[in-house]
Enzyme design. Sequence first.
Site, PDB file in Angstrom:
ATOM      1  N   ASP A  59       0.842  -1.209   0.000  1.00 44.74           N
ATOM      2  CA  ASP A  59       0.000   0.000   0.000  1.00 44.74           C
ATOM      3  C   ASP A  59       0.876   1.260   0.000  1.00 44.74           C
ATOM      4  OD1 ASP A  59      -2.180  -1.765   0.260  1.00 44.74           O
ATOM      5  OD2 ASP A  59      -1.879  -1.825   2.419  1.00 44.74           O
ATOM      6  N   HIS A  75      -5.336  -3.475   5.502  1.00 43.92           N
ATOM      7  CA  HIS A  75      -4.712  -3.836   4.221  1.00 43.92           C
ATOM      8  C   HIS A  75      -5.740  -4.273   3.181  1.00 43.92           C
ATOM      9  CE1 HIS A  75      -1.632  -5.157   1.473  1.00 43.92           C
ATOM     10  NE2 HIS A  75      -1.969  -6.431   1.576  1.00 43.92           N
TER      11      HIS A  75
END
Length: 327
Positions: free
Chosen positions: A150, A177
């Site tokens: 990310d 996530h």
Amino acid sequence: MVKVTVCGAAGGIGQPLSLLLKQSPLITHLSLFDIVNTPGVAADLSHINTKAKVTGHVGTAQLEEAIKDSDVVVIPAGVPRKPGMTRDDLFKINAGIVRDLAVAAAKFAPKAFMCIISNPVNSTVPIVTEVFKHFNVYDPKRIFGVTTLDIVRASTFVTELIGGDAATLRVPVVGGHSGVTILPLLSQVAGTDKLSQEQIEAVTKRIQFGGDEVVKAKDGAGSATLSMAFAGARFALNIVEAAVNGTAITECTYVHLDADKEGAKDTKAVVGELEYFSVPVQLGRNGVEKILPIGAVNNYEKKLFDEAVPELKGNISKGASFITEGA
Ligand code: APR
């Protein structure tokens, strides 16, 4: 001596991840575990003239030997979603895989730093926690959900808009996530004040759902593997560098907030009683040395937090109860 074990080493993530780890001068033993194909992958990698000895271990009967006395265990093992499979089916399969690998780690490598990649990370990390608690070897400073992809995506996508060097631009990404639980804190990044609110919202969504771009482009052939391997290797190599040389490295990662109760106060003030959150962490010889403040959050980001927290809470309890309710 630094032994790193990759569980799921023959997979789409596991193979390139193992290749990247093989390049480290700090790793002396790279142990590859999978239920298929590891002898071939290990033989192939073993010809590369870098320091790490490579061993391949295949099938559950060889798991103990694979994982024994590891300093770091990286877990990208899992199954991809097949047609007709619900998210819940996928959760149950991957949860079971992570549970079994965590049991082996708790028994044979209880001091290892655990780096969890298998999805859904928001839930699989609590699974590892509960297994380690069960075996009385739990230390929240050593269990990590790898959210580095990310951060990597955020650096790439934001640089496309504001210019500069994506390799050095650091974007704090906190939360979880997956999807709306991924919280890029763009207001903290110099240069983003040039962007319109519309651009901020578009790039935020792109970071949150970046994985879908890859799934779509691969057209049925799977999800992100190469970029995930890059991100997983960056994280694992940071863990190794911090553990071996005591280098203080700051990275956002998904941890139990008990890993540094004092340091987590700032985060808890924003997210309430949530147990796990990706936060900026200072890594060192013991894993989490400090949880650092998440810093100032603007009104738009606050709204994103409000959406993320209930979702994350559900993901966490789903993972924990997979173990505590006896799956
Ligand atoms: N122990 C070890 N390895 C396992 C086990 C197990 N019990 N079960 C499956 N594996 C291995 C598979 O044999 C395969 O080699 O895990 C590997 C997974 O590789 P792929 O199917 O190519 O999947 P990949 O794209 O690498 O994704 C793996 O990471 O991002 C997550 O959601 C993704 O959870 C999935 C995981």
